[in-house]
Enzyme design. Structure first.
Site, mmCIF file in Angstrom:
data_model
loop_
_atom_site.group_PDB
_atom_site.id
_atom_site.type_symbol
_atom_site.label_atom_id
_atom_site.label_comp_id
_atom_site.label_asym_id
_atom_site.label_seq_id
_atom_site.Cartn_x
_atom_site.Cartn_y
_atom_site.Cartn_z
ATOM 1 N N ASN A 292 38.579 36.694 33.409
ATOM 2 C CA ASN A 292 38.662 36.189 32.033
ATOM 3 C C ASN A 292 40.007 36.550 31.386
ATOM 4 O OD1 ASN A 292 38.413 38.917 31.620
ATOM 5 N ND2 ASN A 292 36.512 38.818 30.433
ATOM 6 N N HIS B 83 41.445 39.546 31.415
ATOM 7 C CA HIS B 83 41.584 40.895 30.865
ATOM 8 C C HIS B 83 42.604 41.711 31.646
ATOM 9 C CE1 HIS B 83 37.994 42.452 33.471
ATOM 10 N NE2 HIS B 83 39.075 43.042 33.941
HETATM 11 C C1 GLP Z 1 38.531 45.797 36.494
HETATM 12 C C2 GLP Z 1 39.661 46.735 36.065
HETATM 13 C C3 GLP Z 1 40.975 45.998 35.915
HETATM 14 C C4 GLP Z 1 41.198 45.104 37.110
HETATM 15 C C5 GLP Z 1 40.103 44.066 37.189
HETATM 16 C C6 GLP Z 1 40.256 43.124 38.355
HETATM 17 O O1 GLP Z 1 37.823 45.267 35.457
HETATM 18 N N1 GLP Z 1 39.389 47.438 34.875
HETATM 19 O O2 GLP Z 1 42.021 46.921 35.732
HETATM 20 O O3 GLP Z 1 42.456 44.490 37.029
HETATM 21 O O4 GLP Z 1 38.864 44.732 37.321
HETATM 22 O O5 GLP Z 1 39.737 43.721 39.500
HETATM 23 P P1 GLP Z 1 39.900 43.183 40.954
HETATM 24 O O6 GLP Z 1 41.287 43.537 41.380
HETATM 25 O O7 GLP Z 1 38.871 43.900 41.754
HETATM 26 O O8 GLP Z 1 39.676 41.720 40.910
#
Ligand code: GLP
Length: 246
Positions: A139, A141
């Protein structure tokens, strides 16, 4: 106009190696650098390269300080899904970094104001982040800054979005085990880093990356704010760049 640099790399391994090279350059160029670190599945390959290069004598972590982006609230450090445990397992236990130089928000402390105030003060005391590593949520973030009505200036406690809870469920045995809140650096905290490196891998991130780079700059898509930072590099693999002309 943005000064953002976006590099398309072939695959996850190329992305990991390139990201590790940028972190390595920072470590060699400033042996007491403050690295802002991220968790999630995306940076694990990067950490793997850093571990190898330290073992081979290319890197020395003895003076390096690290501050992590975020941590679940109400999770014990001993819980395998805590970001504390993640960092030990993926990096800290395998390199010569001093434990006292590694910082992660204290998820065991229930007083959110205290955790966040102290963490923000700590980052300032360390002299700020030299290089901040980021992943991106589906999303948009960054850290745990979920889509919102305004950009949070400092570290704060967040209610995780339903989509984030669902996305992170894969790391937990049961859906109800996923924490509902987290402590995170704010957008302001992230924007104060001297340099930022964002990693995006896989087709499930393609939409978020596209919106971050080409959509409106808005707290509704938190990563879009990075276009206002003077020194951001994005590494994205081909799958993630599907449909984008760069
Ligand atoms: C979590 C973390 C983020 C990260 C995101 C994506 O929510 N708080 O810092 O960037 O997940 O994670 P992934 O790399 O597993 O897709």
């Amino acid at each position: 106009m943005t000064t953002m640099k976006i590099y398309k790399v072939t695959d996850y391994d190329a992305l990991s190696k390139r990201a590790a090279s940028m972190l390595a350059a920072q470590i060699i160029g400033k042996p007491d650098a403050v690295l802002g670190l991220a968790t999630g599945s995306t940076p694990t390959g990067t950490y793997q390269y850093l571990r190898t290069w330290q073992r081979e004598g290319i890197l020395d972590f003895s003076g390096i300080r690290t501050v992590n982006l975020d941590e679940y609230r109400g999770i014990a450090r001993t819980n395998a899904q805590s970001y504390y445990a993640f960092m030990r397992e993926n990096l800290f236990d395998h390199v010569n970094i001093k434990e006292e130089n590694t910082y992660i928000p204290n998820g065991e402390e229930a007083d959110g104001d205290k955790v966040c105030r102290e963490y923000e003060a700590l980052i300032r005391r360390l002299g700020g982040v030299d290089l901040q590593l980021l992943g991106i949520g589906q999303n948009g973030h960054i850290g745990f800054n979920e889509p919102a009505e305004s950009f949070a200036e400092a570290c704060h406690c967040v209610d995780l979005a339903r989509s984030t809870i669902e996305a992170n469920q894969r790391f937990f045995e049961r859906a109800e085990d996923v924490p509902r809140q987290a402590y995170t650096m704010g957008i302001g905290t992230i924007m104060r880093a001297k340099k930022i490196l964002l990693l995006a891998s896989g087709r499930e991130k393609a939409k978020a990356l596209y919106q971050a780079v080409c959509g409106p700059i808005s707290p509704k898509l938190p990563a879009s704010v990075l276009r206002l930072h003077p020194d951001v590099t994005i590494l994205a693999d081909e799958e993630c760049c599907a449909g984008m002309e760069f």
